[in-house]
Enzyme design. Structure first.
Site, PDB file in Angstrom:
ATOM      1  N   THR A 199     -22.727 -21.708  16.995  1.00 34.14           N
ATOM      2  CA  THR A 199     -23.144 -20.411  17.361  1.00 34.14           C
ATOM      3  C   THR A 199     -24.001 -19.533  16.355  1.00 34.14           C
ATOM      4  O   THR A 199     -24.887 -18.664  16.678  1.00 34.14           O
ATOM      5  CB  THR A 199     -21.856 -19.639  17.223  1.00 34.14           C
ATOM      6  OG1 THR A 199     -21.024 -20.077  18.232  1.00 34.14           O
ATOM      7  CG2 THR A 199     -21.977 -18.001  17.403  1.00 34.14           C
TER       8      THR A 199
ATOM      9  N   ASP B 294     -15.956 -24.168  16.423  1.00 33.99           N
ATOM     10  CA  ASP B 294     -14.931 -24.661  17.147  1.00 33.99           C
ATOM     11  C   ASP B 294     -14.353 -25.983  16.615  1.00 33.99           C
ATOM     12  O   ASP B 294     -13.057 -26.095  16.748  1.00 33.99           O
ATOM     13  CB  ASP B 294     -15.353 -24.878  18.615  1.00 33.99           C
ATOM     14  CG  ASP B 294     -15.511 -23.702  19.579  1.00 33.99           C
ATOM     15  OD1 ASP B 294     -14.987 -22.914  19.131  1.00 33.99           O
ATOM     16  OD2 ASP B 294     -16.231 -23.880  20.550  1.00 33.99           O
TER      17      ASP B 294
END
Length: 323
Positions: free
Chosen positions: A17, A97
């Protein structure tokens, strides 16, 4: 600039991200991860301009798609840079993640005597107020700490150890927690305030070379599956795994995320004991977000020694590799 700051840092990019891009600045969820080059991320942080940096793109992925090949490439590059005398530390940009799994793998395999600092973001680089630049700046401050060592994760001003860190929230910009142990420290205006010791490091070397060679020599990680115990669990998943067990991808281990203190439904436990009898290693962790399995004499399965289910799965796979 002090003597340590005059030494060189290495920034390795893997995507995530922090390197994400959305079509609108107010979109913090509808982005595509791994789009912005790590060199561009570094250029977005003016404070880093005065720090000698080597910047390298190792991968450009969404970390949910992490695979052994990327881990091998990353571990190899980290080890090569650790061996450079002029390098004070390494910063890795990564998706949130699976950052806890990558951090755990690097610490287990390398146990570096210099700091290896993973950092990330919960908002893409194109966000109206991105969190990546501050996290990257904080990570550099940690990597420049003279007594720093081992693999840590830096996010939202907190320093987490690789063994304890876990992602506990899917959206907020401070998504990580270190459970009962708490963070190792925090970063306050580029200054560190430490609460606990740094992770253990290999003595008298920059990293554990034998561990690295075992990882690099693997064509695949030993197959270890992760399952959950829950109400009405019947063990059919375990029996299906045993029934469909091709030689090329032979089942080597199972980690079960047990309820409470590692308890497992009786029907599932019967299937797990069947797996054990066939030579499959079985380990139990707790599916609880905090705490750990407290061992006791009546415990039917070996426990994960405090590791979360996802880290216990990785730890068992590495153990089966001889690491």
């Amino acid at each position: 600039m002090n003597a340590n700051q005059a030494r060189r840092l290495v920034v390795l990019g893997t995507g995530g991200t922090i390197a994400g891009r959305a079509t609108q600045a107010n979109d913090n969820v509808g982005y595509v991860a791994g789009q912005v080059a790590v060199s561009d991320l570094v250029a977005m942080v003016p404070a880093l301009a005065a720090c000698p940096l080597d910047v390298e793109q190792v991968a450009q992925i969404n970390s949910k798609d992490m695979v052994l090949g990327v881990w091998q490439s990353l571990a190899e590059r980290v080890a090569e840079h650790l061996d450079r005398p002029e390098v004070a530390g390494i910063v890795i940009t990564h998706g949130t993640d699976t950052i806890e799994e990558t951090a755990f793998l690097l610490q287990t395999v390398l146990r570096p005597s210099k700091p290896v600092v993973l950092t990330c973001a919960m908002r893409p680089a194109t966000a109206l107020v991105p969190d990546g630049p501050q996290n990257l700046s904080d990570a550099v401050a940690v990597a420049l700490q003279p007594d720093a060592r081992g693999v840590v994760v830096v996010c939202a001003g907190r320093i987490h150890g690789a063994d304890d860190v876990a992602k506990v929230h899917p959206y907020r910009t401070d998504p990580f927690d270190s459970g009962d142990a708490g963070p190792l420290g925090c970063v306050e205006e580029a200054q560190l305030r430490m609460f606990r010791p740094w992770p253990q490091a290999v003595p008298e070397r920059t990293h554990d070379a034998p561990g690295l060679q075992r990882l690099l020599g693997a064509d695949a990680l030993p197959r270890v599956e992760l399952i959950f115990s829950h109400a009405n669990a019947d063990g059919e998943v375990v029996r299906a795994l045993l029934a469909h067990n091709p030689v090329a991808r032979r089942l080597r281990g199972i980690v079960v995320a047990g309820t409470g203190n590692g308890t497992v439904h009786d029907d599932l436990l019967a299937a797990l004991k069947q797996a054990q009898a066939s030579g499959v290693a079985v380990v139990v962790a707790s599916r609880c977000g905090q705490g750990r399995v407290v061992p006791h004499s009546g415990q039917p399965l070996p426990d994960s020694a405090g590791l979360s289910p996802v880290k216990a799965r990785l730890a068992l796979a590495l153990q089966l590799l001889g690491i």
